[in-house]
Write a protein that holds these residues in place. Structure first.
Motif, PDB file in Angstrom:
ATOM      1  N   MET A  58       0.828  -1.210   0.000  1.00 33.02           N
ATOM      2  CA  MET A  58       0.000   0.000   0.000  1.00 33.02           C
ATOM      3  C   MET A  58       0.862   1.260   0.000  1.00 33.02           C
ATOM      4  SD  MET A  58      -3.086  -1.216   2.523  1.00 33.02           S
ATOM      5  CE  MET A  58      -4.001   0.311   2.549  1.00 33.02           C
ATOM      6  N   LYS A  59       1.959   1.241   0.758  1.00 33.13           N
ATOM      7  CA  LYS A  59       2.874   2.393   0.766  1.00 33.13           C
ATOM      8  C   LYS A  59       3.504   2.593  -0.610  1.00 33.13           C
ATOM      9  CE  LYS A  59       4.148   2.172   5.618  1.00 33.13           C
ATOM     10  NZ  LYS A  59       5.160   1.771   6.586  1.00 33.13           N
ATOM     11  N   GLU A  60       3.957   1.492  -1.217  1.00 32.32           N
ATOM     12  CA  GLU A  60       4.556   1.581  -2.552  1.00 32.32           C
ATOM     13  C   GLU A  60       3.537   2.077  -3.572  1.00 32.32           C
ATOM     14  OE1 GLU A  60       6.273  -2.231  -3.404  1.00 32.32           O
ATOM     15  OE2 GLU A  60       7.741  -2.048  -1.782  1.00 32.32           O
ATOM     16  N   ARG A  61       2.297   1.629  -3.436  1.00 39.30           N
ATOM     17  CA  ARG A  61       1.236   2.067  -4.344  1.00 39.30           C
ATOM     18  C   ARG A  61       0.991   3.565  -4.205  1.00 39.30           C
ATOM     19  NH1 ARG A  61      -4.330   2.751  -3.947  1.00 39.30           N
ATOM     20  NH2 ARG A  61      -5.461   2.325  -5.865  1.00 39.30           N
ATOM     21  N   GLU A  62       0.944   4.057  -2.954  1.00 37.23           N
ATOM     22  CA  GLU A  62       0.749   5.493  -2.725  1.00 37.23           C
ATOM     23  C   GLU A  62       1.897   6.302  -3.313  1.00 37.23           C
ATOM     24  OE1 GLU A  62       0.170   6.092   1.464  1.00 37.23           O
ATOM     25  OE2 GLU A  62      -1.651   4.861   1.481  1.00 37.23           O
ATOM     26  N   GLN A  63       3.129   5.810  -3.137  1.00 35.32           N
ATOM     27  CA  GLN A  63       4.292   6.502  -3.697  1.00 35.32           C
ATOM     28  C   GLN A  63       4.228   6.536  -5.216  1.00 35.32           C
ATOM     29  OE1 GLN A  63       7.552   4.310  -2.010  1.00 35.32           O
ATOM     30  NE2 GLN A  63       7.485   5.432  -0.072  1.00 35.32           N
ATOM     31  N   LEU A  64       3.835   5.422  -5.812  1.00 32.47           N
ATOM     32  CA  LEU A  64       3.729   5.360  -7.267  1.00 32.47           C
ATOM     33  C   LEU A  64       2.652   6.311  -7.783  1.00 32.47           C
ATOM     34  CD1 LEU A  64       4.613   4.072  -9.921  1.00 32.47           C
ATOM     35  CD2 LEU A  64       2.951   2.253  -9.505  1.00 32.47           C
ATOM     36  N   LEU A  65       1.501   6.327  -7.122  1.00 30.81           N
ATOM     37  CA  LEU A  65       0.432   7.243  -7.529  1.00 30.81           C
ATOM     38  C   LEU A  65       0.867   8.698  -7.381  1.00 30.81           C
ATOM     39  CD1 LEU A  65      -2.707   5.470  -6.034  1.00 30.81           C
ATOM     40  CD2 LEU A  65      -2.082   5.667  -8.444  1.00 30.81           C
ATOM     41  N   SER A  66       1.620   8.990  -6.340  1.00 30.42           N
ATOM     42  CA  SER A  66       2.136  10.347  -6.136  1.00 30.42           C
ATOM     43  C   SER A  66       3.101  10.731  -7.255  1.00 30.42           C
ATOM     44  CB  SER A  66       2.837  10.432  -4.782  1.00 30.42           C
ATOM     45  OG  SER A  66       3.420  11.688  -4.610  1.00 30.42           O
ATOM     46  N   ARG A  67       3.981   9.801  -7.623  1.00 31.05           N
ATOM     47  CA  ARG A  67       4.922  10.074  -8.722  1.00 31.05           C
ATOM     48  C   ARG A  67       4.196  10.276 -10.048  1.00 31.05           C
ATOM     49  NH1 ARG A  67       8.616   5.304  -7.498  1.00 31.05           N
ATOM     50  NH2 ARG A  67       9.242   5.828  -5.397  1.00 31.05           N
ATOM     51  N   LEU A  68       3.154   9.476 -10.276  1.00 36.76           N
ATOM     52  CA  LEU A  68       2.378   9.642 -11.508  1.00 36.76           C
ATOM     53  C   LEU A  68       1.694  11.012 -11.554  1.00 36.76           C
ATOM     54  CD1 LEU A  68       0.745   6.108 -11.883  1.00 36.76           C
ATOM     55  CD2 LEU A  68       2.423   7.161 -13.423  1.00 36.76           C
ATOM     56  N   GLU A  69       1.172  11.431 -10.405  1.00 37.45           N
ATOM     57  CA  GLU A  69       0.535  12.744 -10.323  1.00 37.45           C
ATOM     58  C   GLU A  69       1.559  13.854 -10.585  1.00 37.45           C
ATOM     59  OE1 GLU A  69      -2.638  15.397  -9.796  1.00 37.45           O
ATOM     60  OE2 GLU A  69      -2.615  13.235 -10.124  1.00 37.45           O
ATOM     61  N   GLU A  70       2.746  13.718  -9.995  1.00 34.50           N
ATOM     62  CA  GLU A  70       3.805  14.696 -10.243  1.00 34.50           C
ATOM     63  C   GLU A  70       4.184  14.719 -11.723  1.00 34.50           C
ATOM     64  OE1 GLU A  70       7.107  13.832  -7.669  1.00 34.50           O
ATOM     65  OE2 GLU A  70       5.948  14.284  -5.859  1.00 34.50           O
ATOM     66  N   ARG A  71       4.303  13.543 -12.315  1.00 36.40           N
ATOM     67  CA  ARG A  71       4.669  13.443 -13.735  1.00 36.40           C
ATOM     68  C   ARG A  71       3.624  14.139 -14.606  1.00 36.40           C
ATOM     69  NH1 ARG A  71       9.245  13.180 -15.527  1.00 36.40           N
ATOM     70  NH2 ARG A  71       8.645  14.238 -17.394  1.00 36.40           N
ATOM     71  N   LYS A  72       2.354  14.004 -14.226  1.00 36.34           N
ATOM     72  CA  LYS A  72       1.271  14.640 -14.977  1.00 36.34           C
ATOM     73  C   LYS A  72       1.443  16.156 -14.986  1.00 36.34           C
ATOM     74  CE  LYS A  72      -2.754  15.565 -13.244  1.00 36.34           C
ATOM     75  NZ  LYS A  72      -4.038  15.517 -12.572  1.00 36.34           N
TER      76      LYS A  72
END
Length: 198
Positions: free
Chosen positions: A131-145
């Motif tokens: 779940m932590k890794e998923r949150e980090q990945l979603l955060s990175r995707l949002e930043e990339r956007k």
């Protein structure tokens, strides 16, 4: 794992009768565990801090609600006490994303219960890590956007390539001592604001 919290509702509280061999609190105490029992959310919240794991003696449809409630209080394994009373629904109820780390049943031997609790602890902490890794990945995707949108805006406004826009963004972030995503977000929001006014 030594201390367990058994949670029941009004339907499962007296099934089977108190003190009889099939009750989760009786079975788990006979296996050497310290067992607390809760029948309400308030009782569960006050007792979860001392427990190493939660045992849900509930119908499968109530598991996710209780799982989320308990995980907000403490990260600890959640196991389902599977009996005729708690598993009366069709298999379709199991197709949801059920939040349990393991199963226990009254027919299990003490050694099986110990191993199930052991493996559920491992499963719980792996789930938390995922779940932590998923949150980090979603955060990175949002930043990339935001960075991609800012690159597009800079390319259009300054008539430069996207790689030049990226370099410009990076340089601006370094000059302002900000994260690149913060500079990109500011650019996008200002651009959108200007577009709305024209």
């Amino acid at each position: 794992m030594h201390s367990l919290l058994v949670i029941h509702n009004s339907l499962t509280a007296n099934e089977p009768a108190a003190g009889s061999p099939g009750r989760p609190d009786t079975v788990l105490r006979d296996c050497g565990y310290l067992v607390e029992v809760a029948g309400t959310e308030e009782e569960a919240i006050s007792r979860i801090t001392e427990a190493d794991a939660s045992i849900l003696n509930l119908p499968i449809t109530e598991i996710n609600h209780w799982g989320m409630l308990l995980m907000q209080q403490k990260t600890a394994p959640i196991l389902w006490w599977c009996t005729d009373e708690t598993a009366t629904l069709s298999v379709t109820a199991c197709e949801d994303n059920i939040m349990v780390d393991g199963l226990l049943a009254p027919s299990m031997h003490p050694q099986e219960i110990h191993w199930s609790l052991h493996f559920s602890a491992k499963q719980c902490f792996e789930r938390q890590q995922w779940m932590k890794e998923r949150e980090q990945l979603l955060s990175r995707l949002e930043e990339r956007k935001w960075i991609d949108m800012a690159k597009g805006i800079l390319s259009k406004v300054k008539n430069i390539s996207e790689s030049e826009a990226y370099d410009l963004l990076r340089k601006q972030a370094m000059n302002e001592r900000k994260r690149m995503v913060d500079v990109a977000t500011s650019i996008v929001k200002v651009y959108q604001l200007l577009q709305d006014q024209t």
